[in-house]
Each structure stands twice: as structure tokens, then as C-alpha cells.
Motif scaffolding. Structure first.
Motif, PDB file in Angstrom:
ATOM      1  N   ILE A 108       1.093  -1.070   0.037  1.00 27.21           N
ATOM      2  CA  ILE A 108      -0.009   0.294   0.235  1.00 27.21           C
ATOM      3  C   ILE A 108       1.043   1.320   0.673  1.00 27.21           C
ATOM      4  CG2 ILE A 108      -1.204   1.530   1.212  1.00 27.21           C
ATOM      5  CD1 ILE A 108      -3.041  -1.953   2.310  1.00 27.21           C
ATOM      6  N   VAL A 109       2.002   1.138   0.955  1.00 26.39           N
ATOM      7  CA  VAL A 109       3.001   2.427   0.484  1.00 26.39           C
ATOM      8  C   VAL A 109       3.684   2.070  -0.087  1.00 26.39           C
ATOM      9  CG1 VAL A 109       5.171   3.146   1.751  1.00 26.39           C
ATOM     10  CG2 VAL A 109       2.741   2.535   3.525  1.00 26.39           C
ATOM     11  N   VAL A 110       4.296   1.602  -1.085  1.00 24.56           N
ATOM     12  CA  VAL A 110       5.301   1.869  -1.929  1.00 24.56           C
ATOM     13  C   VAL A 110       4.213   2.480  -3.245  1.00 24.56           C
ATOM     14  CG1 VAL A 110       5.911   0.840  -4.428  1.00 24.56           C
ATOM     15  CG2 VAL A 110       6.564  -0.012  -1.599  1.00 24.56           C
ATOM     16  N   LEU A 111       2.764   2.080  -3.113  1.00 23.02           N
ATOM     17  CA  LEU A 111       1.337   2.105  -4.562  1.00 23.02           C
ATOM     18  C   LEU A 111       1.569   3.475  -4.413  1.00 23.02           C
ATOM     19  CD1 LEU A 111      -0.020   0.263  -6.367  1.00 23.02           C
ATOM     20  CD2 LEU A 111      -1.506   0.828  -4.914  1.00 23.02           C
ATOM     21  N   ALA A 112       1.439   4.342  -2.972  1.00 20.62           N
ATOM     22  CA  ALA A 112       0.993   5.872  -2.662  1.00 20.62           C
ATOM     23  C   ALA A 112       2.215   6.668  -3.189  1.00 20.62           C
ATOM     24  CB  ALA A 112       0.593   5.524  -1.245  1.00 20.62           C
ATOM     25  N   VAL A 113       3.560   5.899  -2.940  1.00 22.57           N
ATOM     26  CA  VAL A 113       4.427   6.879  -3.224  1.00 22.57           C
ATOM     27  C   VAL A 113       4.598   6.781  -4.611  1.00 22.57           C
ATOM     28  CG1 VAL A 113       7.267   6.793  -3.118  1.00 22.57           C
ATOM     29  CG2 VAL A 113       5.662   6.263  -1.141  1.00 22.57           C
ATOM     30  N   LEU A 114       4.258   5.778  -5.026  1.00 14.75           N
ATOM     31  CA  LEU A 114       4.417   5.461  -7.289  1.00 14.75           C
ATOM     32  C   LEU A 114       3.963   6.300  -7.225  1.00 14.75           C
ATOM     33  CD1 LEU A 114       4.446   1.796  -7.863  1.00 14.75           C
ATOM     34  CD2 LEU A 114       6.679   3.751  -8.100  1.00 14.75           C
ATOM     35  N   VAL A 115       2.342   6.515  -7.090  1.00 15.86           N
ATOM     36  CA  VAL A 115       1.448   7.432  -7.460  1.00 15.86           C
ATOM     37  C   VAL A 115       1.986   8.925  -6.882  1.00 15.86           C
ATOM     38  CG1 VAL A 115      -0.868   8.530  -6.770  1.00 15.86           C
ATOM     39  CG2 VAL A 115      -0.499   5.925  -6.181  1.00 15.86           C
ATOM     40  N   TYR A 116       2.311   9.116  -6.123  1.00 20.55           N
ATOM     41  CA  TYR A 116       3.031  10.685  -5.842  1.00 20.55           C
ATOM     42  C   TYR A 116       3.958  11.253  -6.637  1.00 20.55           C
ATOM     43  CZ  TYR A 116       5.100  14.544  -3.958  1.00 20.55           C
ATOM     44  OH  TYR A 116       5.770  15.853  -4.123  1.00 20.55           O
ATOM     45  N   ALA A 117       4.673   9.672  -6.955  1.00 19.51           N
ATOM     46  CA  ALA A 117       5.828  10.601  -8.012  1.00 19.51           C
ATOM     47  C   ALA A 117       5.498  10.624  -9.165  1.00 19.51           C
ATOM     48  CB  ALA A 117       7.204   8.944  -8.535  1.00 19.51           C
ATOM     49  N   VAL A 118       4.664   9.750 -10.003  1.00 23.29           N
ATOM     50  CA  VAL A 118       3.438  10.040 -11.484  1.00 23.29           C
ATOM     51  C   VAL A 118       2.587  11.060 -11.124  1.00 23.29           C
ATOM     52  CG1 VAL A 118       1.943   8.961 -12.614  1.00 23.29           C
ATOM     53  CG2 VAL A 118       3.707   7.124 -12.100  1.00 23.29           C
ATOM     54  N   ALA A 119       1.554  11.890 -10.139  1.00 24.67           N
ATOM     55  CA  ALA A 119       1.535  12.541 -10.385  1.00 24.67           C
ATOM     56  C   ALA A 119       2.609  13.916 -10.393  1.00 24.67           C
ATOM     57  CB  ALA A 119       0.379  12.802  -8.711  1.00 24.67           C
ATOM     58  N   ALA A 120       3.822  14.045  -9.456  1.00 25.47           N
ATOM     59  CA  ALA A 120       4.378  15.412  -9.473  1.00 25.47           C
ATOM     60  C   ALA A 120       5.403  14.843 -10.988  1.00 25.47           C
ATOM     61  CB  ALA A 120       5.906  14.784  -8.268  1.00 25.47           C
ATOM     62  N   ALA A 121       5.612  14.102 -11.762  1.00 22.98           N
ATOM     63  CA  ALA A 121       6.043  14.336 -12.889  1.00 22.98           C
ATOM     64  C   ALA A 121       4.650  14.954 -13.883  1.00 22.98           C
ATOM     65  CB  ALA A 121       6.426  13.040 -12.999  1.00 22.98           C
ATOM     66  N   LEU A 122       3.335  14.296 -13.676  1.00 23.43           N
ATOM     67  CA  LEU A 122       2.692  14.855 -14.666  1.00 23.43           C
ATOM     68  C   LEU A 122       2.152  15.942 -14.647  1.00 23.43           C
ATOM     69  CD1 LEU A 122       0.235  11.323 -15.304  1.00 23.43           C
ATOM     70  CD2 LEU A 122       1.936  12.029 -16.900  1.00 23.43           C
ATOM     71  N   ARG A 123       2.701  16.654 -13.133  1.00 21.61           N
ATOM     72  CA  ARG A 123       2.077  18.442 -13.238  1.00 21.61           C
ATOM     73  C   ARG A 123       2.028  18.772 -13.858  1.00 21.61           C
ATOM     74  NH1 ARG A 123       1.498  21.833  -8.036  1.00 21.61           N
ATOM     75  NH2 ARG A 123       3.879  22.466  -8.369  1.00 21.61           N
ATOM     76  N   PRO A 124       2.892  19.204 -14.211  1.00 15.04           N
ATOM     77  CA  PRO A 124       3.224  20.917 -15.895  1.00 15.04           C
ATOM     78  C   PRO A 124       2.269  20.683 -16.556  1.00 15.04           C
ATOM     79  CG  PRO A 124       5.280  19.700 -14.962  1.00 15.04           C
ATOM     80  CD  PRO A 124       4.429  18.553 -13.469  1.00 15.04           C
ATOM     81  N   ALA A 125       2.107  19.507 -17.508  1.00 17.72           N
ATOM     82  CA  ALA A 125       1.357  18.766 -18.279  1.00 17.72           C
ATOM     83  C   ALA A 125      -0.071  19.506 -18.150  1.00 17.72           C
ATOM     84  CB  ALA A 125       1.583  17.467 -18.700  1.00 17.72           C
ATOM     85  N   LEU A 126      -0.614  18.442 -16.629  1.00 12.28           N
ATOM     86  CA  LEU A 126      -1.858  18.335 -16.157  1.00 12.28           C
ATOM     87  C   LEU A 126      -2.875  18.950 -15.575  1.00 12.28           C
ATOM     88  CD1 LEU A 126      -2.299  14.377 -15.568  1.00 12.28           C
ATOM     89  CD2 LEU A 126      -2.728  15.387 -17.057  1.00 12.28           C
ATOM     90  N   ARG A 127      -1.825  20.262 -15.057  1.00  7.59           N
ATOM     91  CA  ARG A 127      -2.283  21.358 -13.912  1.00  7.59           C
ATOM     92  C   ARG A 127      -2.783  22.153 -14.871  1.00  7.59           C
ATOM     93  NH1 ARG A 127      -0.472  25.274  -9.383  1.00  7.59           N
ATOM     94  NH2 ARG A 127      -2.342  24.481  -8.560  1.00  7.59           N
ATOM     95  N   ARG A 128      -4.316  22.759 -14.347  1.00  9.93           N
ATOM     96  CA  ARG A 128      -5.075  23.709 -15.555  1.00  9.93           C
ATOM     97  C   ARG A 128      -3.981  24.952 -15.611  1.00  9.93           C
ATOM     98  NH1 ARG A 128     -10.499  24.674 -11.930  1.00  9.93           N
ATOM     99  NH2 ARG A 128      -8.786  22.855 -10.309  1.00  9.93           N
ATOM    100  N   PRO A 129      -4.262  25.462 -16.847  1.00  9.09           N
ATOM    101  CA  PRO A 129      -3.177  26.366 -17.315  1.00  9.09           C
ATOM    102  C   PRO A 129      -3.793  27.806 -16.643  1.00  9.09           C
ATOM    103  CG  PRO A 129      -4.173  25.961 -19.109  1.00  9.09           C
ATOM    104  CD  PRO A 129      -4.424  24.772 -17.860  1.00  9.09           C
ATOM    105  N   GLN A 130      -2.643  28.233 -15.695  1.00  9.59           N
ATOM    106  CA  GLN A 130      -3.168  29.659 -15.368  1.00  9.59           C
ATOM    107  C   GLN A 130      -4.280  30.608 -16.439  1.00  9.59           C
ATOM    108  OE1 GLN A 130      -3.644  30.981 -12.130  1.00  9.59           O
ATOM    109  NE2 GLN A 130      -3.170  28.936 -10.907  1.00  9.59           N
ATOM    110  N   PRO A 131      -4.378  31.088 -16.217  1.00 15.56           N
ATOM    111  CA  PRO A 131      -4.906  32.890 -17.405  1.00 15.56           C
ATOM    112  C   PRO A 131      -3.958  33.998 -17.028  1.00 15.56           C
ATOM    113  CG  PRO A 131      -6.772  32.253 -15.951  1.00 15.56           C
ATOM    114  CD  PRO A 131      -5.667  31.011 -15.851  1.00 15.56           C
ATOM    115  N   VAL A 132      -3.336  33.743 -18.402  1.00 20.30           N
ATOM    116  CA  VAL A 132      -2.022  35.464 -18.427  1.00 20.30           C
ATOM    117  C   VAL A 132      -2.471  36.364 -18.296  1.00 20.30           C
ATOM    118  CG1 VAL A 132      -0.424  36.201 -19.180  1.00 20.30           C
ATOM    119  CG2 VAL A 132      -0.881  33.878 -19.923  1.00 20.30           C
TER     120      VAL A 132
END
Lengths: 319, 263
Positions: free
Chosen positions: A262-286
Motif C-alpha cells: 500500500i505504501v509503495v503504491l502511494a509513493v508511486l502515485v505521488y511520483a507519477v502525479a508530480a511528474a505529470l503536474r506540469p502537463a495536467l495542471r489547469r493552465p493559469q490564465p495570463v
């Protein structure tokens, strides 16, 4: 896996109890974790877990003196008592804010785990018993365990969600909470106490050494994406349930330890979520972050301004 | 004071002393603030202004003396719903994000009111509108500028509709246009009868609002009365308010050699 296998898993009473425990703990632990992260006490659960082991051992010792069957019938009550006492002491040390408090905590944590290991042996426990408390034993959850887990999870969720705004106020800005007359000390102790209760119920699922991970890692995942406190808490709780259930189901088919999975799974989810964050995050309107502000500093002397911009006028009086 | 005749003073402190870490920060402070008054607390850094305010509101424990707020002793029974406090700044950002709306909503809790009243969201949005932050209600406060954070803190204090507003250096580190909006807000509250205690480093743009000033020096009250007039050159528009260290010595240059060329 086939449908039959899934049905078989879901109809196994052992697995039903384990799944229920995983859902309850997976939902409750990140709720407490959100307050702990906000109070900058992310490792508090870890400390309480260490202390709780001594409680487990003392419960066991009392059980074997009283000839209870099974011998460890008092292990969970012992853990509850030790964890609550430990968390209150940690909170008192934090409140005083002394540098020596750091050392006091270290003494308590290592004393707690060493004392626990020692006492479990004295009480007649085996290494296997010890490992099950340190790293979890969700596959052997009894009906009594499940009742304990359900009752304590209800308390944790009731306090954590029912007093959410008050606990937020105290965790977010303690000075303002005091200046509002809020019972800061009681509320801080309440956070510490529900953290202690969470440790004792998560002990079964992931073990005392990994308890903190189930409280903190889902919060770390949630705050990568959430913009508010409320959504962080909700997303962390959902993440906690998902990783607990998925991790547990994996161990039904593979012979791997559930807590660590369970813990390894959670840490893996964190790693994937952190890696994808720049691509997935709602772009802030300029946009101009301060549209209502004047664009430049006010120049005190307009003449100077003109002189800087225009060619110096030879007719202008020299300054 | 026009309103003060019948009611108890809004703030009444007698012989107040505060010691922190074995050091006396305040000693023998008497202070009484009447209803509707606008009081400035002045003094140099370390004179005890912030500590006095924090002692009056129960943030730091007092070693001697008594405090009454609206006639009730400081403690659980004090009328906390009538008091709004604006600290100097937001605490350093923790890991968990929180929106302006969440921070302002937390201001609705006080004393033994630990759960939100009905209509909490509406009231919090109204308070944010009062400080011109309606469009940022759902933004993280951690991402906001210093001036916007300060406005969130004012909204958090105003959301309870306090009768006593206490501000700790509300304009420090804030640009001049934002300072002006703070002064407008305070002027509006004063006109509505709110009692105001404001810590200031200098009267600055608040000067026209201040009825009375209390000056602290080394933890004691050294002046209580009309706002002191700054030294004449201090009020001058061209006075430079930064008191920086003296200019450093220019770096030594090597020996200069001048050559004079004759005709």
C-alpha cells in the motif's frame, strides 16, 4: 483475473473484513494527515507509532498476566492509551517550543520502540507477532478488530470533519485563533488525540512503522493539484481509500506484504502525479495579477520625469 | 468622547506586565479605550507595541495586571464576537493550500463558537468584497502579493462585524495606493462607530483619523493624549523616511596621479 476470482475474493469473510478495514483507515488517516501537514508536524504520526508499540507490548504483558485468551487481547487498548499519552506529550513539547523539546521527542520515540520490542519478548511474543505490529497484518483482521477500527474511525472522521473549520483555524494561524478566544489548547490536543487514534487503527493495515505514510503521502499527492484546504482533504481521503484497497487486492493474488504494498503504491502515485503536474495542471490564465494597481512607481517630480524622457531643452533653467 | 458616557470602556487594562523568556517586555501599563475612539499605539521597534496588543487579546500570557474587554474579564467569557484582530502578516505558508475564502471563513469562529453559523459563505464573500477581493476568493492566499494577503487578513477580522478592530502595523510593507484603501476602510468603520486600536510605526496616512495616541518606550507608556506632531522636517514631503545605515565608505582607490601638461 476472472469474474469468478473477484467474486471469490469478495465473498471471503477474511477479505471482506480486510477490505472494510482498508476503506475505513484509508479514508480517515489522510483527514488527520491534512491537519498535521498544515501544522508542520508531518512526522508526528511516526513518533506516535513508535510510542504505541510500547502500549501494544504493555497490553500484551497485562493480558498474559491475566491469562486472557488470546494473549494479545489488550494490545489494541494498550496502543490507544500509549498513543494518546504520547501525542499529548508531543503536543505539550511543541507548545513550549523549546529547542530541547527536539531531544525529548527523540528520547521518547526510540525509548518507545525499544521498550516495545523488549516487552513483547518478555510477554512471550514471537518475532512474527512483532513483525505483524510493525508492518501490519491486515489479512488476519478479526471481527473484534474490525469493530475497534470502525468505532475509532468514526470518532476520527466525526471530529476531523465536524470541527474542520475550527481545527483549520487553529492549524492555520494559531495567533489569530488565540486572539479570537478559541480554545486553542483543547483544539490542538484534539488534533493530537485523533492522530493517536488513527495510528492505532492504521497499525493493523500498514503497521506502526508505516502508519505515518498513510496519513501523509495522500496529502502530498492531493496538494499537488488541489487549490484549497477542503479539496486537499477530500482528494487525500479518496486517494487513501484507493491505494489501500488496490494494495490489498494485489496481495490477494501475489504473496507480498500488504502494508508495504500500500505504501509503495502511494509513493508511486505521488511520483507519477508530480511528474505529470506540469502537463495536467489547469493552465493559469495570463493576466495582470494586479489590474487595479498603477503600473509604475509614482515619480515625485514630474519635471525630472520630463527631463529624462525628452531631449534636454537648452532653454530650461538648469537645476 | 461622545459615546463613552454610559458604557464600560471597550478596552480597560490595569498595571499590565508581560515577561517573555524571563525578560520584562511590558510593565505597569494602564490603558483605557472608550467606545468609538481611534487610538494609535506608537513607539520604536521593540518598545512593546505588538506585545501590548497581543496581551490585551490574550495571545500572550500576562504576568501582572488585569484586562477587561467590553467590561468582561479576558477569558472564555469575553465577547469575542465583537473583536476583530488583524495581525501584521500571514504565518509562513504551510504545505496545505488554502483559499482566501477559507481563511476569511475561519474568522467567523470565536470563543466557544466552533462551528460555522448559517450563511457563513455569504458573509465571507461579503467581507472579501469589502476589501475588493471578490474575484480572488478562490485563489490560494499563498500565491497572493503582500498587499492582497493583508486585505485577506482585514476581511477575516471584518467578517464578524466587530465593534473593536485591532490592527498591527497594517501598512508596513504595503505600497502607497493600497495604504490609501486601508485608510478609507478604517475611516468607514470609524464613521460606523467601530472602536479602532492601530499600531503604527509613524502616523503617516492614518494621521487625520487618529483621536489619541499612546507612545510606548521600553515597555512603559510615556505619552497618552493628542497625537504627537512629528518633527517639522519629518512631516515634510521631501523627508526621506528610510533611516538606513550611513553610506559605506567609498572603496579606496589607488594613489591618483595627476599630470599637468604645460603649454
Amino acid at each position: 483475473m476472472t469474474m469468478d476470482q473477484v467474486v471469490e475474493m469478495l465473498t471471503s469473510p477474511l477479505m471482506q473484513r480486510a477490505l472494510l478495514a482498508a476503506v475505513l483507515v484509508g479514508a480517515a488517516a489522510p483527514v488527520v494527515g491534512t491537519f498535521l501537514v498544515q501544522r508542520r508536524m508531518a512526522l508526528m504520526g511516526d513518533g506516535i507509532g513508535h510510542v504505541a508499540l510500547t502500549g501494544v507490548a504493555l497490553g500484551w504483558l497485562v493480558g498474559s498476566w491475566a491469562n486472557l485468551v488470546p494473549q494479545d487481547a489488550l494490545a489494541v487498548p494498550g496502543a490507544v492509551v500509549a498513543a494518546v499519552i504520547g501525542s499529548v506529550v508531543i503536543e505539550l513539547v511543541r507548545e513550549r517550543g523549546r529547542t530541547s523539546g527536539d531531544l525529548a521527542l527523540a528520547l521518547m520515540f526510540y525509548g518507545g520502540i525499544a521498550g516495545g520490542v523488549l516487552l513483547i519478548k518478555v510477554a512471550g511474543g514471537t518475532n512474527a507477532n512483532l513483525i505483524s505490529y510493525l508492518f501490519g497484518s491486515i489479512s488476519t483482521v478479526s471481527t473484534t478488530d474490525l469493530w475497534w477500527t470502525a468505532a475509532l474511525a468514526a470518532v476520527v472522521l466525526g471530529v476531523g470533519l465536524g470541527l474542520r473549520t475550527a481545527l483549520f483555524a487553529v492549524s492555520h494561524d494559531e495567533e489569530f485563533a488565540r486572539a479570537s478566544g478559541l480554545p486553542v489548547r483543547v483544539l490542538s490536543m484534539l488534533v493530537a488525540t485523533i492522530a493517536a487514534l488513527t495510528v492505532t487503527i492504521a497499525m493493523r493495515v500498514v503497521g506502526l512503522l508505516l502508519v505515518s505514510a498513510l496519513m501523509i503521502v495522500p496529502v502530498a499527492i492531493a496538494q499537488l493539484y488541489a487549490r484549497s484546504f477542503g479539496r486537499t482533504m477530500a482528494a487525500a481521503s479518496i486517494t487513501g481509500v484507493v491505494v489501500s484497497v488496490v494494495g490489498l487486492v494485489l496481495t490477494y493474488w501475489q504473496d507480498i506484504p500488504p502494508g508495504a504494498t500500500i505504501v509503495v503504491l502511494a509513493v508511486l502515485v505521488y511520483a507519477v502525479a508530480a511528474a505529470l503536474r506540469p502537463a495536467l495542471r489547469r493552465p493559469q490564465p495570463v493576466r495582470d495579477p494586479h489590474p487595479d494597481m498603477v503600473d509604475d512607481v509614482l515619480l515625485a517630480d514630474d519635471d525630472v520625469d520630463e527631463m529624462c524622457v525628452d531631449e534636454p531643452d537648452p532653454a530650461a533653467p538648469s537645476r | 468622547m461622545p459615546h463613552a458616557t454610559a458604557e464600560a470602556p471597550v478596552v480597560q487594562a490595569h498595571g499590565l506586565g508581560v515577561a517573555l523568556g524571563g525578560q520584562h517586555i511590558l510593565s505597569g501599563v494602564d490603558l483605557s479605550v472608550a467606545s468609538g475612539e481611534v487610538l494609535a499605539l506608537l513607539g520604536a521597534n521593540g518598545s512593546g507595541k505588538s506585545t501590548l496588543v497581543r496581551a490585551l487579546l490574550g495571545v500572550v500570557p500576562t504576568t501582572t495586571g488585569t484586562v477587561h474587554l467590553f467590561g468582561a474579564p479576558l477569558g472564555p467569557s469575553a465577547p469575542w464576537s465583537r473583536i476583530g484582530y488583524v495581525p501584521q502578516r500571514l504565518p509562513a505558508a504551510a504545505g496545505v493550500p488554502s483559499t482566501a475564502l477559507e481563511v476569511v471563513t475561519s474568522g467567523l469562529l470565536h470563543g466557544r463558537t466552533l462551528r460555522l453559523p448559517h450563511g457563513a459563505r455569504r458573509r465571507a464573500l461579503d467581507a472579501l468584497a469589502e476589501v475588493d477581493l471578490s474575484d480572488r476568493a478562490h485563489q490560494r492566499v499563498q500565491d497572493m502579493s503582500g498587499g492582497q494577503q493583508q486585505r485577506v487578513l482585514i476581511a477575516r477580522a471584518l467578517v464578524r462585524r466587530p465593534d473593536l478592530l485591532v490592527l498591527d502595523e497594517p501598512t508596513s510593507g504595503i505600497d502607497i495606493p493600497t495604504q490609501a484603501t486601508f485608510v478609507d476602510t478604517v475611516a468607514r468603520l470609524r464613521d460606523a462607530g467601530t472602536t479602532i486600536v492601530v499600531i503604527l510605526h509613524e502616523l503617516g496616512p492614518f494621521a487625520p483619523l487618529i483621536d489619541r495616541a499612546v507612545v510606548l518606550r521600553h515597555g512603559r507608556v510615556v505619552h497618552d493624549g493628542a497625537p504627537p506632531r512629528p518633527r517639522s522636517d519629518h512631516a515634510d514631503d521631501h523627508h526621506d523616511h528610510t533611516h538606513a545605515h550611513p553610506d559605506p565608505e567609498p572603496p579606496p582607490t589607488g594613489p591618483t596621479l595627476s599630470v599637468e601638461v604645460g603649454p
